[in-house]
Design a protein around this motif. Sequence first.
Motif, PDB file in Angstrom:
ATOM      1  N   GLN A  47       2.614   8.456  16.482  1.00 13.08           N
ATOM      2  CA  GLN A  47       1.667   9.579  16.437  1.00 13.08           C
ATOM      3  C   GLN A  47       2.247  10.592  15.327  1.00 13.08           C
ATOM      4  O   GLN A  47       1.465  11.307  14.736  1.00 13.08           O
ATOM      5  CB  GLN A  47       1.631  10.459  18.018  1.00 13.08           C
ATOM      6  N   LYS A  48       3.554  10.744  15.287  1.00 15.52           N
ATOM      7  CA  LYS A  48       3.706  11.826  14.443  1.00 15.52           C
ATOM      8  C   LYS A  48       3.669  11.168  12.828  1.00 15.52           C
ATOM      9  O   LYS A  48       3.221  11.738  11.874  1.00 15.52           O
ATOM     10  CB  LYS A  48       5.416  12.007  14.542  1.00 15.52           C
ATOM     11  N   SER A  49       3.906   9.679  12.790  1.00  9.06           N
ATOM     12  CA  SER A  49       3.507   9.273  11.487  1.00  9.06           C
ATOM     13  C   SER A  49       1.946   9.339  11.086  1.00  9.06           C
ATOM     14  O   SER A  49       1.682   9.318  10.026  1.00  9.06           O
ATOM     15  CB  SER A  49       4.011   7.758  11.617  1.00  9.06           C
ATOM     16  N   ALA A  50       1.237   9.063  12.048  1.00  7.00           N
ATOM     17  CA  ALA A  50      -0.267   9.193  12.068  1.00  7.00           C
ATOM     18  C   ALA A  50      -0.664  10.311  11.231  1.00  7.00           C
ATOM     19  O   ALA A  50      -1.401  10.462  10.292  1.00  7.00           O
ATOM     20  CB  ALA A  50      -1.055   8.906  13.114  1.00  7.00           C
ATOM     21  N   HIS A  51      -0.063  11.457  11.643  1.00  5.86           N
ATOM     22  CA  HIS A  51      -0.404  12.741  11.127  1.00  5.86           C
ATOM     23  C   HIS A  51       0.222  12.883   9.681  1.00  5.86           C
ATOM     24  O   HIS A  51      -0.523  13.429   9.001  1.00  5.86           O
ATOM     25  CB  HIS A  51       0.369  13.943  12.088  1.00  5.86           C
ATOM     26  N   GLU A  52       1.428  12.421   9.429  1.00  4.32           N
ATOM     27  CA  GLU A  52       1.968  12.301   7.931  1.00  4.32           C
ATOM     28  C   GLU A  52       1.084  11.364   7.055  1.00  4.32           C
ATOM     29  O   GLU A  52       0.811  11.985   6.076  1.00  4.32           O
ATOM     30  CB  GLU A  52       3.521  11.927   8.007  1.00  4.32           C
ATOM     31  N   LEU A  53       0.626  10.292   7.676  1.00  5.99           N
ATOM     32  CA  LEU A  53      -0.259   9.446   6.928  1.00  5.99           C
ATOM     33  C   LEU A  53      -1.595  10.035   6.350  1.00  5.99           C
ATOM     34  O   LEU A  53      -2.064  10.026   5.477  1.00  5.99           O
ATOM     35  CB  LEU A  53      -0.682   8.200   7.686  1.00  5.99           C
ATOM     36  N   GLY A  54      -2.267  10.990   7.417  1.00  8.75           N
ATOM     37  CA  GLY A  54      -3.212  11.713   7.106  1.00  8.75           C
ATOM     38  C   GLY A  54      -2.961  12.657   5.926  1.00  8.75           C
ATOM     39  O   GLY A  54      -4.180  13.329   5.523  1.00  8.75           O
ATOM     40  N   LEU A  55      -2.038  13.128   5.724  1.00 10.95           N
ATOM     41  CA  LEU A  55      -1.804  14.051   4.641  1.00 10.95           C
ATOM     42  C   LEU A  55      -1.392  13.503   3.234  1.00 10.95           C
ATOM     43  O   LEU A  55      -1.454  14.118   2.251  1.00 10.95           O
ATOM     44  CB  LEU A  55      -0.494  15.011   4.952  1.00 10.95           C
ATOM     45  N   LEU A  56      -1.158  11.870   3.190  1.00 12.02           N
ATOM     46  CA  LEU A  56      -1.082  11.159   1.998  1.00 12.02           C
ATOM     47  C   LEU A  56      -2.315  11.173   1.362  1.00 12.02           C
ATOM     48  O   LEU A  56      -3.504  11.153   1.668  1.00 12.02           O
ATOM     49  CB  LEU A  56      -0.372  10.095   2.333  1.00 12.02           C
ATOM     50  N   SER A  57      -2.171  11.206  -0.261  1.00 18.42           N
ATOM     51  CA  SER A  57      -3.232  11.128  -1.058  1.00 18.42           C
ATOM     52  C   SER A  57      -3.610   9.676  -1.065  1.00 18.42           C
ATOM     53  O   SER A  57      -2.746   8.793  -0.944  1.00 18.42           O
ATOM     54  CB  SER A  57      -2.930  11.612  -2.647  1.00 18.42           C
ATOM     55  N   THR A  58      -4.784   9.032  -1.696  1.00 23.48           N
ATOM     56  CA  THR A  58      -5.061   7.901  -1.928  1.00 23.48           C
ATOM     57  C   THR A  58      -4.268   7.292  -2.699  1.00 23.48           C
ATOM     58  O   THR A  58      -3.515   6.394  -2.543  1.00 23.48           O
ATOM     59  CB  THR A  58      -6.363   7.887  -2.354  1.00 23.48           C
ATOM     60  N   LYS A  59      -3.816   7.994  -3.886  1.00 20.84           N
ATOM     61  CA  LYS A  59      -2.555   7.618  -4.779  1.00 20.84           C
ATOM     62  C   LYS A  59      -1.429   7.065  -3.970  1.00 20.84           C
ATOM     63  O   LYS A  59      -0.856   5.997  -4.294  1.00 20.84           O
ATOM     64  CB  LYS A  59      -2.700   8.511  -5.940  1.00 20.84           C
ATOM     65  N   ASP A  60      -1.100   8.041  -3.399  1.00 20.90           N
ATOM     66  CA  ASP A  60       0.148   7.894  -2.684  1.00 20.90           C
ATOM     67  C   ASP A  60       0.058   6.536  -1.716  1.00 20.90           C
ATOM     68  O   ASP A  60       1.194   5.779  -1.794  1.00 20.90           O
ATOM     69  CB  ASP A  60       0.728   8.997  -1.857  1.00 20.90           C
ATOM     70  N   LYS A  61      -1.040   6.275  -1.062  1.00 19.85           N
ATOM     71  CA  LYS A  61      -1.131   5.212   0.005  1.00 19.85           C
ATOM     72  C   LYS A  61      -0.982   3.951  -0.999  1.00 19.85           C
ATOM     73  O   LYS A  61      -0.475   2.962  -0.442  1.00 19.85           O
ATOM     74  CB  LYS A  61      -2.208   5.499   0.846  1.00 19.85           C
ATOM     75  N   ASN A  62      -1.898   3.957  -1.947  1.00 19.32           N
ATOM     76  CA  ASN A  62      -1.782   2.737  -2.755  1.00 19.32           C
ATOM     77  C   ASN A  62      -0.631   2.449  -3.341  1.00 19.32           C
ATOM     78  O   ASN A  62      -0.206   1.085  -3.404  1.00 19.32           O
ATOM     79  CB  ASN A  62      -2.883   3.000  -3.907  1.00 19.32           C
TER      80      ASN A  62
END
Length: 414
Positions: free
Chosen positions: A12-27
């Motif tokens: 749950q905590k990581s899901a919240h953090e993931l939601g704050l990442l930009s598309t560039k960061d995720k890629n």
Amino acid sequence: MIDLTKIGQQAQKSAHELGLLSTKDKNNLLLQMADAIERNTEMILVANEQDLEATRLQKTTPTLLDRLTLTHARILEMANGMREVAQLPDPIGRVDQMWRNADDLLIGQQRVPLGVIGIIYEARPNVTTDAASLCFKSGNAVILRGGKEAFYSNQALVAVLQQSLTDNGASPHAIQFITDTSHETAAEMMRLNKYIDVLIPRGGAGLIKRVKETATVPVIETGTGNNHVYIDQGAQLPMALSIVINAKTQRPSVCNAIETILVHEAVAETFLPLLTEQIADQVELRGDEKARAILPQAEVATEEDWATEFLDYILAIKVVSSLDEAITHINHYNTKHSEAIVTDDYFASQRFLKEVDAAAVYVNASTRFTDGFMFGFGAEIGISTQKLHARGPMGLEALTSTKYVIYGEGQTRS
């Protein structure tokens, strides 16, 4: 003892953090994970060999071994699959539509992650990287619970992914793996409503049935594939032959392979001997009375055969008198996965497309194309055979929901 509550909280905590990442960061993180998988190929193959050795001792089927086996080429394919997901458009934050209502409110429907996704799957290690990459790109944390057959392979893959996340400053808990393969722990995971937003089972009919009957977490059913090809009287027989051989023999251990062919009686006496010449040495044939009159060497097809996903070199054959009979048989026995007609008759093809109830319905093509990668989704989380939320190969968008965003200028409701 596995602490599923802790795993859920971390997710749950990581899901919240993931939601704050930009598309560039995720890629970028996806590309780093893909590189790490490729760099660690030898370590992953050593782990896979442990799984293969244990499975061989159980004298299992060649098709199960095929699903379980990793090679240099398959690991490279898994890494490239993650790279392709990184190149896909990010659905998160996208506004699908926007309008003004009678009160001049500007209302938009925006794509958001589901949250925490649980995946319960069996003997296919490639599911680990497919699920991890699609969930990560769509902003979802994932909790993976693989089968005991692929335990060491899955553990090695997740360890590589988590280390890559850690090395690049991201939370490793975005991708977690349950190291207890017992049914009791799986059942506990299925009831982890407080932390898991949706559960996706990938595997055989037994696993899917168990998840549906046990889970209190919402389930997206990814179905078994009791799939058919119908050879119509208007079919080009060389095309039909090529499609049936591909759909049955290219990789019979997967859910988009076919299990039954239906052949119109007008072409059965020509088509079935041609098919037998091509596959009789490789595939066990089971036919109804009309089929066995043409192919006496075929075994008798039972009622159970019509309803079975063989996942093996076994093909059931039924001769039908009409398109109506073919459609009726398919809709009675199929698992709503993938169905195909081979015909040059436009009106027959349109009736088949309209009346056959399945997630993917083909005209003049192999069912083996029902795959997120082949559909251009980069990878897939599974093939949904239900009708709520998602249906067919589930790519990034299927792992999202929506929320409404509303802009006002001080409006109040009268």
